[in-house]
Design an enzyme around this catalytic site. Structure first.
Site, PDB file in Angstrom:
ATOM      1  N   GLY A 147       0.815  -1.206   0.000  1.00 23.07           N
ATOM      2  CA  GLY A 147       0.000   0.000   0.000  1.00 23.07           C
ATOM      3  C   GLY A 147       0.847   1.253   0.000  1.00 23.07           C
ATOM      4  O   GLY A 147       2.080   1.193   0.006  1.00 23.07           O
ATOM      5  N   LYS A 166       5.001  -0.001  -9.200  1.00 22.12           N
ATOM      6  CA  LYS A 166       4.999   1.449  -8.961  1.00 22.12           C
ATOM      7  C   LYS A 166       6.400   1.994  -8.733  1.00 22.12           C
ATOM      8  O   LYS A 166       6.652   3.187  -8.968  1.00 22.12           O
ATOM      9  CB  LYS A 166       4.073   1.779  -7.791  1.00 22.12           C
ATOM     10  CG  LYS A 166       4.420   1.086  -6.471  1.00 22.12           C
ATOM     11  CD  LYS A 166       5.405   1.852  -5.621  1.00 22.12           C
ATOM     12  CE  LYS A 166       5.821   1.040  -4.412  1.00 22.12           C
ATOM     13  NZ  LYS A 166       6.732   1.807  -3.512  1.00 22.12           N
ATOM     14  N   ASN A 210      12.880   5.360  -4.591  1.00 22.93           N
ATOM     15  CA  ASN A 210      12.916   5.238  -6.044  1.00 22.93           C
ATOM     16  C   ASN A 210      12.790   6.605  -6.715  1.00 22.93           C
ATOM     17  O   ASN A 210      13.485   6.892  -7.697  1.00 22.93           O
ATOM     18  CB  ASN A 210      11.815   4.290  -6.505  1.00 22.93           C
ATOM     19  CG  ASN A 210      12.067   2.872  -6.034  1.00 22.93           C
ATOM     20  OD1 ASN A 210      12.889   2.155  -6.590  1.00 22.93           O
ATOM     21  ND2 ASN A 210      11.377   2.456  -4.980  1.00 22.93           N
TER      22      ASN A 210
END
Length: 308
Positions: A109, A163, A228
């Site tokens: 999440g 993601k 990231n």
């Protein structure tokens, strides 16, 4: 007796999960690879075994765990967001291989660890069979950490994996000063790539529009707290990949994931242009500016939204 939890991994996320379980009154033990081999004593009377390891360490540790014959009543919780380079395996795939008779769930999440440690509210998804996810919800969920359940374990896991790559792209975008419009386009078209690959991998379309897909994508792609995102930003500032990684605290799983996803997509003829450009920048074959130019020069096409 309070639930007993063993957390594998002493990184930022592992420490954050320990904090959350302790807030709920659980008895928590933590182990890291720097502490040497696992021992059977660590598994005594535990209810949940939580893996917060980097993907490159999961197989080695899972092999250690299975040799210790952990009791079958233990629920395994995978909180790793990455893909194994050689096999395309997710962390849950690896745990399933080594502990096939244990209940296994995935936790994922929009969870920036530093915000959670400040006591700020967040939400996440536990993916797996409902009996097991309910037990994790009871042990970990709280008014400031809301947990939803979802039986689509594959989809929950793939959203969190994919993601990270798009977050690198958004870090590059912001590092180049290209603005909110461009970042919004990257997030939206990145979601299309996530759904395209994630459903091919076995996830359900609807899952990717929930917390573990779109939710995690939004948090990671818009926050400088994301490792990231930081890698992408440093690359846009002219740093080499090794320099960007050195400036980023902790593991940025998206670097490895981009390469693995490109290999997978090529083998299965899946179109993932943003991911491909991220990988090209990471490999050093394109500059961030050249990668952006390649994306903008793609032929015009209809907007296709997977699942419609």
């Amino acid at each position: 007796m309070s639930p007993r939890v063993l957390i594998l991994g002493l990184g930022h996320w592992g420490q954050t999960l320990a904090y959350l379980f302790e807030q709920r009154g659980c008895t928590v033990s933590s182990w890291g690879r720097s502490q040497g081999a696992l021992s059977a004593a660590l598994f005594q009377d535990i209810h949940l075994l939580v893996s917060a390891l980097p993907i490159k360490a999961v197989r080695e540790v899972a092999a250690q765990v299975t040799r210790l014959h952990p009791p079958l009543g233990i629920i395994l919780v995978s909180a790793t967001k990455g893909l194994e380079s050689e096999t395309f395996a997710t962390a849950a795939d690896i745990w399933q291989t080594y502990c096939p008779h244990h209940d296994l769930v995935v936790l994922s999440g929009p969870n920036l660890a530093s915000e959670i440690q400040q006591g700020l509210p967040a939400a996440a998804v536990v993916g797996g069979n409902l009996a097991a996810t309910k037990q994790v919800q009871d042990c970990l969920g709280s008014p400031t950490f809301r947990l939803y359940s979802n039986e689509d374990r594959r989809g929950v896991e793939m959203g969190g994996i994919f993601k990270n790559v798009i977050a690198i792209a958004c870090g590059v975008n912001d590092g180049l000063g290209l603005g909110v419009n461009a970042r919004s386009a990257l997030i939206t078209r990145g979601l299309v790539e996530m759904v395209r690959v994630g459903t091919h991998w076995g996830g359900q379309v609807e899952t990717f529009y929930g917390l573990s897909g779109l939710g995690d994508l939004l948090a990671t792609c818009t926050s400088a707290l994301s490792r990231n995102y930081q890698v992408g930003w440093h690359l846009a500032q002219g740093k080499s990949l090794s320099q960007a990684l050195a400036l980023t605290k902790g593991t940025a799983e998206g670097v490895n994931t981009a390469r693995v996803l490109c290999t997978y997509a090529q083998q299965h003829q899946l179109d993932i242009p943003i991911t491909a450009m991220v990988n090209a920048v990471l490999c050093g074959s394109l500059t961030p500016q050249a990668a952006l130019h390649c994306l903008l020069e793609r032929p015009f096409k209809p907007e296709v939204i997977p699942g419609q």
